[in-house]
Design a protein around this motif. Sequence first.
Motif, mmCIF file in Angstrom:
data_model
loop_
_atom_site.group_PDB
_atom_site.id
_atom_site.type_symbol
_atom_site.label_atom_id
_atom_site.label_comp_id
_atom_site.label_asym_id
_atom_site.label_seq_id
_atom_site.Cartn_x
_atom_site.Cartn_y
_atom_site.Cartn_z
ATOM 1 N N THR A 74 3.130 -36.711 65.355
ATOM 2 C CA THR A 74 4.574 -36.539 65.248
ATOM 3 C C THR A 74 4.900 -35.151 64.697
ATOM 4 N N PRO A 75 6.051 -34.606 65.044
ATOM 5 C CA PRO A 75 6.396 -33.242 64.628
ATOM 6 C C PRO A 75 6.928 -33.150 63.197
ATOM 7 N N VAL A 76 6.167 -33.675 62.254
ATOM 8 C CA VAL A 76 6.518 -33.567 60.834
ATOM 9 C C VAL A 76 5.250 -33.214 60.054
ATOM 10 N N TRP A 77 5.424 -32.498 58.947
ATOM 11 C CA TRP A 77 4.273 -32.094 58.130
ATOM 12 C C TRP A 77 3.578 -33.289 57.508
ATOM 13 N N GLU A 78 4.303 -34.391 57.319
ATOM 14 C CA GLU A 78 3.727 -35.561 56.668
ATOM 15 C C GLU A 78 2.701 -36.285 57.532
ATOM 16 N N ASP A 79 2.658 -36.008 58.827
ATOM 17 C CA ASP A 79 1.652 -36.621 59.699
ATOM 18 C C ASP A 79 0.279 -36.073 59.283
ATOM 19 N N ALA A 80 -0.644 -36.959 58.938
ATOM 20 C CA ALA A 80 -1.968 -36.550 58.450
ATOM 21 C C ALA A 80 -2.692 -35.635 59.441
ATOM 22 N N ASN A 84 -3.957 -29.501 58.565
ATOM 23 C CA ASN A 84 -4.426 -28.122 58.690
ATOM 24 C C ASN A 84 -3.734 -27.396 59.837
ATOM 25 N N GLY A 85 -2.568 -27.886 60.202
ATOM 26 C CA GLY A 85 -1.857 -27.322 61.346
ATOM 27 C C GLY A 85 -0.985 -26.133 60.979
ATOM 28 N N GLY A 86 -0.283 -25.664 61.944
ATOM 29 C CA GLY A 86 0.640 -24.568 61.780
ATOM 30 C C GLY A 86 1.693 -24.681 62.855
ATOM 31 N N LYS A 87 2.529 -23.679 62.976
ATOM 32 C CA LYS A 87 3.524 -23.727 64.038
ATOM 33 C C LYS A 87 3.860 -22.327 64.503
#
Length: 92
Positions: A74-80, A84-87
């Motif tokens: 899902t497009p939220v930072w809270e998704d585990a 280590n993602g970015g945008k």
Amino acid sequence: MSPTFLEHRYSFFYMRRDSRRSETESSSYASSFVKIGSFDSVAGFFGIYDHLVKPDSVPSTGHVDYHLFREGITPVWEDAKNKNGGKWIIRL
């Protein structure tokens, strides 16, 4: 011609933001995303992309954000899976 399949399935989301409200202000931030559709081929991508509202057609009263994520994320930072993602952001 046979379709060119991708290694993973992806989903497009959009969110309309009111220009008077910050993106972290609302407790319903995560629920403000709408899934447009998913695809697993190049033809599937363009089947969705060709129908998106283009930047020059977005009303100036707010902002429309498009998000492209691997299916199941899902497009939220809270998704585990975003730990280590970015945008990348392109503002027009």
